[in-house]
Scaffold this motif. Structure first.
Motif, PDB file in Angstrom:
ATOM      1  N   LEU A  21      -7.941   8.563  -2.815  1.00 20.36           N
ATOM      2  CA  LEU A  21      -8.790   9.108  -1.752  1.00 20.36           C
ATOM      3  C   LEU A  21      -8.475  10.579  -1.482  1.00 20.36           C
ATOM      4  O   LEU A  21      -9.379  11.373  -1.193  1.00 20.36           O
ATOM      5  N   SER A  22      -7.211  10.955  -1.591  1.00 21.30           N
ATOM      6  CA  SER A  22      -6.832  12.361  -1.418  1.00 21.30           C
ATOM      7  C   SER A  22      -7.424  13.223  -2.527  1.00 21.30           C
ATOM      8  O   SER A  22      -7.897  14.336  -2.275  1.00 21.30           O
ATOM      9  N   ILE A  23      -7.395  12.712  -3.738  1.00 19.96           N
ATOM     10  CA  ILE A  23      -8.002  13.452  -4.853  1.00 19.96           C
ATOM     11  C   ILE A  23      -9.500  13.622  -4.606  1.00 19.96           C
ATOM     12  O   ILE A  23     -10.049  14.721  -4.769  1.00 19.96           O
ATOM     13  N   LEU A  24     -10.162  12.537  -4.195  1.00 16.56           N
ATOM     14  CA  LEU A  24     -11.595  12.602  -3.917  1.00 16.56           C
ATOM     15  C   LEU A  24     -11.895  13.602  -2.797  1.00 16.56           C
ATOM     16  O   LEU A  24     -12.808  14.433  -2.917  1.00 16.56           O
ATOM     17  N   ALA A  25     -11.121  13.542  -1.710  1.00 15.00           N
ATOM     18  CA  ALA A  25     -11.316  14.489  -0.600  1.00 15.00           C
ATOM     19  C   ALA A  25     -11.087  15.921  -1.080  1.00 15.00           C
ATOM     20  O   ALA A  25     -11.818  16.839  -0.689  1.00 15.00           O
ATOM     21  N   VAL A  42     -11.544  17.126  -4.116  1.00 20.71           N
ATOM     22  CA  VAL A  42     -12.680  17.555  -4.940  1.00 20.71           C
ATOM     23  C   VAL A  42     -13.869  17.913  -4.051  1.00 20.71           C
ATOM     24  O   VAL A  42     -14.530  18.941  -4.260  1.00 20.71           O
ATOM     25  N   VAL A  43     -14.137  17.075  -3.045  1.00 19.18           N
ATOM     26  CA  VAL A  43     -15.255  17.340  -2.127  1.00 19.18           C
ATOM     27  C   VAL A  43     -15.048  18.675  -1.417  1.00 19.18           C
ATOM     28  O   VAL A  43     -15.981  19.484  -1.301  1.00 19.18           O
ATOM     29  N   MET A  44     -13.821  18.935  -0.940  1.00 22.01           N
ATOM     30  CA  MET A  44     -13.554  20.190  -0.227  1.00 22.01           C
ATOM     31  C   MET A  44     -13.652  21.397  -1.155  1.00 22.01           C
ATOM     32  O   MET A  44     -14.164  22.448  -0.758  1.00 22.01           O
ATOM     33  N   LEU A  45     -13.164  21.248  -2.385  1.00 25.80           N
ATOM     34  CA  LEU A  45     -13.280  22.345  -3.349  1.00 25.80           C
ATOM     35  C   LEU A  45     -14.744  22.663  -3.634  1.00 25.80           C
ATOM     36  O   LEU A  45     -15.148  23.833  -3.627  1.00 25.80           O
ATOM     37  N   VAL A  46     -15.535  21.635  -3.867  1.00 24.90           N
ATOM     38  CA  VAL A  46     -16.948  21.843  -4.170  1.00 24.90           C
ATOM     39  C   VAL A  46     -17.679  22.421  -2.955  1.00 24.90           C
ATOM     40  O   VAL A  46     -18.439  23.388  -3.078  1.00 24.90           O
ATOM     41  N   ALA A  47     -17.432  21.848  -1.770  1.00 23.17           N
ATOM     42  CA  ALA A  47     -18.102  22.345  -0.565  1.00 23.17           C
ATOM     43  C   ALA A  47     -17.734  23.794  -0.287  1.00 23.17           C
ATOM     44  O   ALA A  47     -18.604  24.613   0.037  1.00 23.17           O
ATOM     45  N   GLY A  48     -16.459  24.135  -0.408  1.00 21.71           N
ATOM     46  CA  GLY A  48     -16.033  25.517  -0.197  1.00 21.71           C
ATOM     47  C   GLY A  48     -16.674  26.467  -1.200  1.00 21.71           C
ATOM     48  O   GLY A  48     -17.114  27.566  -0.843  1.00 21.71           O
ATOM     49  N   MET A  66     -11.367  25.459   0.218  1.00 21.97           N
ATOM     50  CA  MET A  66     -11.010  25.303  -1.190  1.00 21.97           C
ATOM     51  C   MET A  66      -9.497  25.172  -1.360  1.00 21.97           C
ATOM     52  O   MET A  66      -9.024  24.369  -2.165  1.00 21.97           O
ATOM     53  N   GLY A  67      -8.741  25.943  -0.596  1.00 21.43           N
ATOM     54  CA  GLY A  67      -7.280  25.851  -0.670  1.00 21.43           C
ATOM     55  C   GLY A  67      -6.757  24.503  -0.207  1.00 21.43           C
ATOM     56  O   GLY A  67      -5.894  23.900  -0.852  1.00 21.43           O
ATOM     57  N   VAL A  68      -7.308  24.013   0.900  1.00 17.78           N
ATOM     58  CA  VAL A  68      -6.902  22.698   1.400  1.00 17.78           C
ATOM     59  C   VAL A  68      -7.335  21.618   0.406  1.00 17.78           C
ATOM     60  O   VAL A  68      -6.590  20.660   0.143  1.00 17.78           O
ATOM     61  N   GLY A  69      -8.519  21.769  -0.173  1.00 11.41           N
ATOM     62  CA  GLY A  69      -8.980  20.816  -1.181  1.00 11.41           C
ATOM     63  C   GLY A  69      -8.054  20.785  -2.386  1.00 11.41           C
ATOM     64  O   GLY A  69      -7.742  19.708  -2.912  1.00 11.41           O
ATOM     65  N   LEU A  70      -7.609  21.936  -2.816  1.00 14.58           N
ATOM     66  CA  LEU A  70      -6.667  21.996  -3.927  1.00 14.58           C
ATOM     67  C   LEU A  70      -5.364  21.275  -3.578  1.00 14.58           C
ATOM     68  O   LEU A  70      -4.839  20.487  -4.371  1.00 14.58           O
ATOM     69  N   PHE A  99      -4.938  18.888  -1.285  1.00 12.54           N
ATOM     70  CA  PHE A  99      -5.211  17.456  -1.202  1.00 12.54           C
ATOM     71  C   PHE A  99      -5.211  16.851  -2.597  1.00 12.54           C
ATOM     72  O   PHE A  99      -4.652  15.777  -2.815  1.00 12.54           O
ATOM     73  N   GLY A 100      -5.862  17.519  -3.534  1.00 12.82           N
ATOM     74  CA  GLY A 100      -5.909  17.025  -4.905  1.00 12.82           C
ATOM     75  C   GLY A 100      -4.531  16.939  -5.534  1.00 12.82           C
ATOM     76  O   GLY A 100      -4.204  15.957  -6.207  1.00 12.82           O
ATOM     77  N   LEU A 101      -3.714  17.970  -5.312  1.00 11.03           N
ATOM     78  CA  LEU A 101      -2.355  17.962  -5.872  1.00 11.03           C
ATOM     79  C   LEU A 101      -1.493  16.864  -5.249  1.00 11.03           C
ATOM     80  O   LEU A 101      -0.772  16.156  -5.962  1.00 11.03           O
ATOM     81  N   PHE A 102      -1.576  16.717  -3.939  1.00 11.88           N
ATOM     82  CA  PHE A 102      -0.792  15.659  -3.282  1.00 11.88           C
ATOM     83  C   PHE A 102      -1.280  14.281  -3.723  1.00 11.88           C
ATOM     84  O   PHE A 102      -0.476  13.391  -3.988  1.00 11.88           O
ATOM     85  N   GLY A 103      -2.582  14.110  -3.804  1.00  9.20           N
ATOM     86  CA  GLY A 103      -3.128  12.831  -4.254  1.00  9.20           C
ATOM     87  C   GLY A 103      -2.727  12.526  -5.680  1.00  9.20           C
ATOM     88  O   GLY A 103      -2.351  11.392  -6.002  1.00  9.20           O
ATOM     89  N   GLY A 104      -2.795  13.530  -6.542  1.00 10.82           N
ATOM     90  CA  GLY A 104      -2.367  13.343  -7.925  1.00 10.82           C
ATOM     91  C   GLY A 104      -0.891  12.976  -8.014  1.00 10.82           C
ATOM     92  O   GLY A 104      -0.487  12.151  -8.842  1.00 10.82           O
ATOM     93  N   SER A 105      -0.091  13.569  -7.154  1.00  8.87           N
ATOM     94  CA  SER A 105       1.341  13.242  -7.131  1.00  8.87           C
ATOM     95  C   SER A 105       1.562  11.796  -6.704  1.00  8.87           C
ATOM     96  O   SER A 105       2.393  11.090  -7.293  1.00  8.87           O
TER      97      SER A 105
END
Length: 158
Positions: free
Chosen positions: A28-32, A34-40, A133-137, A139-145
């Motif tokens: 879910l963190s990865i998905l969030a 990606v959504v934030m990166l795309v929206a930003g 975009m920074g927060v999205g990145l 979130f993605g890194l933490f989710g991937g971890s």
């Protein structure tokens, strides 16, 4: 008296539940992210294209980016600053509020103030989209971890 096999099975079930929760939190963190990166990125693109559609060029006497098209936060800020300089120069250093109500320069200084406010709004929009975009990145890194950690761990040991 508790049966050892029952308590072991219960602990294993709790571990599996925790393992799944952490793994799903990661997804879910990865998905969030990606959504934030795309929206930003979309917001950045929309603001940039809207500014470009106005065909604003940074004044040639600007300290920064003279002659550049206003399409990003840096050129928008440069144009806002030079508009302020021009307005203050024409009003002999007086702001809109300091000018007499009957002063013919008051309308010019007011328009300059409105233009600056509009350009500052775009600068803020760029900043918010960059933040998203920074927060999205992150979130993605933490989710991937989290996902990577759950792949290495056995379900009964997390």
């Amino acid at each position: 008296m508790t049966d050892i096999s029952t308590s072991t099975a219960s602990a294993g079930t709790r571990g599996l539940t925790r393992h799944r929760f952490i793994r799903w939190t990661g997804f879910l963190s990865i998905l969030a992210g990606v959504v934030m990166l795309v929206a930003g990125g979309v917001v950045w693109g929309v603001v940039s294209s809207q500014l470009a559609d106005q065909h604003i060029t940074v004044a040639s006497d600007s300290e920064w980016f003279p002659g550049a098209n206003v399409t990003d936060p840096f050129t928008a800020l440069a144009e806002a600053n030079i508009i302020n300089e021009h307005a203050l120069h024409s009003s002999e250093g007086k702001t809109y509020a300091q000018l007499d109500k009957e002063d013919p320069l008051r309308a010019t200084v007011m328009n300059a103030s409105f233009l600056r406010a509009s350009l500052f709004t775009s600068v803020v929009s760029f900043g918010v989209s960059f933040f998203a975009m920074g927060v999205g990145l992150m979130f993605g890194l933490f989710g991937g971890s989290l996902v990577a950690l759950t792949q290495r761990a056995r379900p009964g040991t997390v």
